[in-house]
Design a protein around this motif. Structure first.
Motif, PDB file in Angstrom:
ATOM      1  N   THR A 265     -38.718  62.721  -9.468  1.00  0.00           N
ATOM      2  CA  THR A 265     -37.932  63.011 -10.684  1.00  0.00           C
ATOM      3  C   THR A 265     -37.917  64.524 -10.953  1.00  0.00           C
ATOM      4  OG1 THR A 265     -39.882  62.600 -12.058  1.00  0.00           O
ATOM      5  CG2 THR A 265     -38.341  60.764 -11.790  1.00  0.00           C
ATOM      6  N   LYS A 278     -32.370  54.809  -9.993  1.00  0.00           N
ATOM      7  CA  LYS A 278     -32.860  53.891 -11.042  1.00  0.00           C
ATOM      8  C   LYS A 278     -32.167  52.523 -10.928  1.00  0.00           C
ATOM      9  CE  LYS A 278     -31.577  54.122 -15.372  1.00  0.00           C
ATOM     10  NZ  LYS A 278     -31.296  54.669 -16.702  1.00  0.00           N
ATOM     11  N   HIS A 304     -46.495  60.103 -13.251  1.00  0.00           N
ATOM     12  CA  HIS A 304     -46.490  59.072 -14.294  1.00  0.00           C
ATOM     13  C   HIS A 304     -46.405  57.698 -13.632  1.00  0.00           C
ATOM     14  CE1 HIS A 304     -45.881  62.060 -17.461  1.00  0.00           C
ATOM     15  NE2 HIS A 304     -45.033  62.644 -16.638  1.00  0.00           N
ATOM     16  N   SER A 320     -40.075  45.008 -18.885  1.00  0.00           N
ATOM     17  CA  SER A 320     -40.858  46.179 -19.324  1.00  0.00           C
ATOM     18  C   SER A 320     -40.655  47.351 -18.372  1.00  0.00           C
ATOM     19  CB  SER A 320     -42.351  45.840 -19.379  1.00  0.00           C
ATOM     20  OG  SER A 320     -42.599  44.849 -20.320  1.00  0.00           O
ATOM     21  N   ASP A 323     -37.320  48.997 -18.991  1.00  0.00           N
ATOM     22  CA  ASP A 323     -37.387  49.830 -20.206  1.00  0.00           C
ATOM     23  C   ASP A 323     -38.136  51.132 -19.916  1.00  0.00           C
ATOM     24  OD1 ASP A 323     -36.061  47.869 -21.574  1.00  0.00           O
ATOM     25  OD2 ASP A 323     -37.866  46.985 -22.483  1.00  0.00           O
ATOM     26  N   TRP A 324     -39.247  51.015 -19.161  1.00  0.00           N
ATOM     27  CA  TRP A 324     -40.054  52.191 -18.816  1.00  0.00           C
ATOM     28  C   TRP A 324     -39.229  53.187 -17.987  1.00  0.00           C
ATOM     29  CZ3 TRP A 324     -41.846  54.491 -14.311  1.00  0.00           C
ATOM     30  CH2 TRP A 324     -42.865  55.437 -14.467  1.00  0.00           C
ATOM     31  N   ASN A 326     -35.943  53.555 -17.991  1.00  0.00           N
ATOM     32  CA  ASN A 326     -34.944  54.190 -18.864  1.00  0.00           C
ATOM     33  C   ASN A 326     -35.555  55.352 -19.644  1.00  0.00           C
ATOM     34  OD1 ASN A 326     -32.807  52.542 -18.121  1.00  0.00           O
ATOM     35  ND2 ASN A 326     -33.339  50.966 -19.625  1.00  0.00           N
ATOM     36  N   ALA A 327     -36.827  55.199 -20.028  1.00  0.00           N
ATOM     37  CA  ALA A 327     -37.487  56.246 -20.811  1.00  0.00           C
ATOM     38  C   ALA A 327     -38.058  57.368 -19.945  1.00  0.00           C
ATOM     39  CB  ALA A 327     -38.609  55.612 -21.637  1.00  0.00           C
ATOM     40  N   ASN A 328     -38.515  57.039 -18.719  1.00  0.00           N
ATOM     41  CA  ASN A 328     -39.287  58.001 -17.926  1.00  0.00           C
ATOM     42  C   ASN A 328     -38.550  58.608 -16.731  1.00  0.00           C
ATOM     43  OD1 ASN A 328     -42.336  58.069 -18.869  1.00  0.00           O
ATOM     44  ND2 ASN A 328     -41.556  55.990 -19.173  1.00  0.00           N
ATOM     45  N   VAL A 330     -36.597  60.995 -16.046  1.00  0.00           N
ATOM     46  CA  VAL A 330     -36.025  62.241 -16.572  1.00  0.00           C
ATOM     47  C   VAL A 330     -36.261  63.326 -15.532  1.00  0.00           C
ATOM     48  CG1 VAL A 330     -36.111  63.940 -18.422  1.00  0.00           C
ATOM     49  CG2 VAL A 330     -36.534  61.512 -18.934  1.00  0.00           C
TER      50      VAL A 330
END
Length: 538
Positions: A265, A278, A304, A320, A323-324, A326-328, A330
């Motif tokens: 990332t 993703k 991470h 889960s 969702d993780w 989508n948030a991480n 980056v």
């Protein structure tokens, strides 16, 4: 120009100049399928119809190739002039670049200088490409679509289209035809060798790609060894062998999987590349089944993890994980590959009842690549048969493909790459399915007792997957017995033996079939070892 509407400029010149499509007068395609490779020869004739005979201009020829296309050579004739491609050393810039070849993903490009108006341009281009394999079916897929504006006027030229196809499965088993895009007439059938012909006068050139599918009858795991004497001009005077094993349609049980996705990332992954990765990881997670385990690690300068341990596959855990992501997911910072690989291997040390697998995806290169290869090799040797499989995927042109291929070879995994953003998602999924559907692991061949010398091109013999035949080559000295036994382990950890009949073949050029694969592996080894002898072999 003869045709006013084609004028690329009215006042001044366009830079780069406009490309005017040429009219094609004939097309001839010859395809030879053997084992998992197709050798393709395309011959075509164009007419420089759009400038007067007193003028000259450059002509650009672009040839799209199929899956993992690798150019073998090209010849072009224009009037009394003829050109042909040559392989040159990268350092050798002494040759005059009269006909430049630029290799893009799946495209071979040539510029033919100063062609007279009205002249015919005859080009013969040869390349090799891989056959697709899916559920026991081999398919050759060759770009063969021509836009309407390359059709010459029907009253002036008779358009003749010709396709020749041969199939040599390499097995003494029945070949079953599954489908074709163009009507082909069977010309000959001799055991596992077939030949077909399509020849027609057409109104318009083909508007669909040429595809041909066939299967080799195989109820269960089956295979063979092909041997061939060395050719006189080869760098290596040892004889060539290939081992080819089909997964069959016997519905063998797939190993339970413990999967860790290791995703780059760093800042260069920003935008579409990371979005595509993703989406592909999300689809791959949905294909895991109950009994499998998974985790996700992202890395740039930091690391991470989705979870501190391997998670059992269930709907809640997958939701889960999405969702993780989508948030991480980056994109920022630099690249550090060794740390996440060590973390993934540590996570997988607890996977006792599943085949441990690492899927590394990156678009960058790092300074310690040689050290990483050595560390991974030592780590996997210390773990023996329980060592994780490491598959690697390169995004774009800037990552070190030799390094990634070497890590996959050491890790008994699969390597692939996407050089264009649009193909990232589909190629990752194909790569994941190939590597994750293992039905036989830890394969060994008992040939060494009979031979003075036996060397496989890859570092280790990869596992057998339902998604692709096992196809490896190498060199040997001595005399093979009539049959050789390959042994390995099934998903329930029982041992399986596969009897491989040794065939001495003369009608299948093994060196040509495996050339691209051997060059890729040898180049990766030469990169790792800085061995000039290996460079000369390439």
């Amino acid at each position: 120009p003869d045709v006013p509407s084609y004028q690329p400029y009215v006042y001044g010149r366009l830079d780069p100049p406009a490309l005017i499509p040429l009219q094609m007068k004939e097309i001839d395609l010859a395809v030879d399928c053997a084992l998992d490779t197709a050798a393709v020869t395309l011959r075509a004739r164009w007419w420089l119809h759009c400038i007067t005979r007193s003028r000259e201009c450059d002509v650009r020829l672009v040839v799209p190739m199929g899956e993992q296309g690798s150019i073998l050579g090209a010849e072009v004739t224009v009037g009394r002039m003829s050109y042909n491609t040559q392989v040159t050393e990268v350092e050798d810039q002494t040759m005059e670049n009269t006909m430049k070849g630029i290799l893009k993903p799946h495209m071979f490009c040539l510029t033919i200088p100063q062609v007279e108006g009205g002249a015919d341009i005859v080009a013969t281009v040869r390349w090799s490409q891989k056959l697709h394999y899916d559920n026991g079916r081999f398919t050759v897929d060759i770009p063969f679509r021509f836009p309407y504006y390359v059709n010459p006027l029907p009253k002036v030229f008779m358009k003749r289209e010709k396709i020749q196809l041969t199939v040599n499965s390499g097995f003494s088993k029945e070949v079953l035809l599954q489908g074709t895009s163009h009507s082909l007439k069977e010309k000959a059938r001799q055991g596992d060798k077939l030949s077909f012909l399509h020849e027609a006068v057409v109104e318009n050139w083909s508007n669909k790609d040429f595809t041909f599918s066939y299967s080799v009858y195989s109820g269960d795991l089956s295979g063979g060894i092909h041997v061939q004497p060395s050719i006189s001009q080869d760098y290596d005077d040892r004889d060539t062998f290939s081992i080819f094993i089909l997964p069959g349609s016997g519905n063998r049980k797939v190993f339970k999987k413990a999967v860790v996705f290791v995703v780059d990332t760093s800042g260069s992954m920003k935008g579409k590349p990371l979005e595509n990765v993703k989406n592909a990881v999300s689809t791959a997670l949905s294909e895991l089944v109950q009994g499998d385990y998974f985790n996700i690690i992202t890395f740039n300068e930091e690391l991470h993890s989705f979870s501190s341990c391997l998670e059992k596959v269930n709907e809640k855990a997958i939701a889960s994980a999405n969702d993780w992501m989508n948030a991480n997911f980056v994109a920022e910072g630099g690249t550090d590959i060794m740390h996440p690989l060590n973390e993934a291997m540590a996570l997988l040390s607890s996977a006792h009842d599943a085949l441990p697998q690492i899927f590394l995806m990156t678009d960058g290169s790092v300074d310690d690549e040689h050290d990483i290869c050595q560390t991974v090799k030592n780590e996997l040797l210390s773990r023996g048969s329980k060592s994780p499989r490491i598959s690697t995927f390169g995004l774009g042109l800037y990552c070190n493909h030799y390094f990634l291929r070497m890590v996959a070879s050491i890790g008994k995994g699969h390597f692939d790459a996407a050089l264009e953003t649009g193909s990232i998602e589909s190629r990752i999924l194909k790569w994941f399915r190939k590597a994750s559907n293992t039905i036989v692991a830890n394969i060994s061949i008992d040939a060494t007792g009979h031979l003075n010398d036996f060397e496989v091109d890859s570092e280790y013999i990869p596992d057998i997957s339902t998604q692709c035949p096992l196809c490896i080559s190498g060199k040997y000295q001595g005399k093979f017995p009539e049959t050789v036994v390959a042994t390995g382990y099934l998903a329930d950890m029982t041992e399986i033996s596969i009897e491989l009949k040794v065939q001495h073949i003369t009608d299948m050029p093994l060196d040509n079939i495996f050339a691209a694969q051997q060059i890729a592996l040898l180049t990766a080894k030469a990169w790792l070892s800085a061995d000039k002898q290996l460079e000369r072999k390439v």
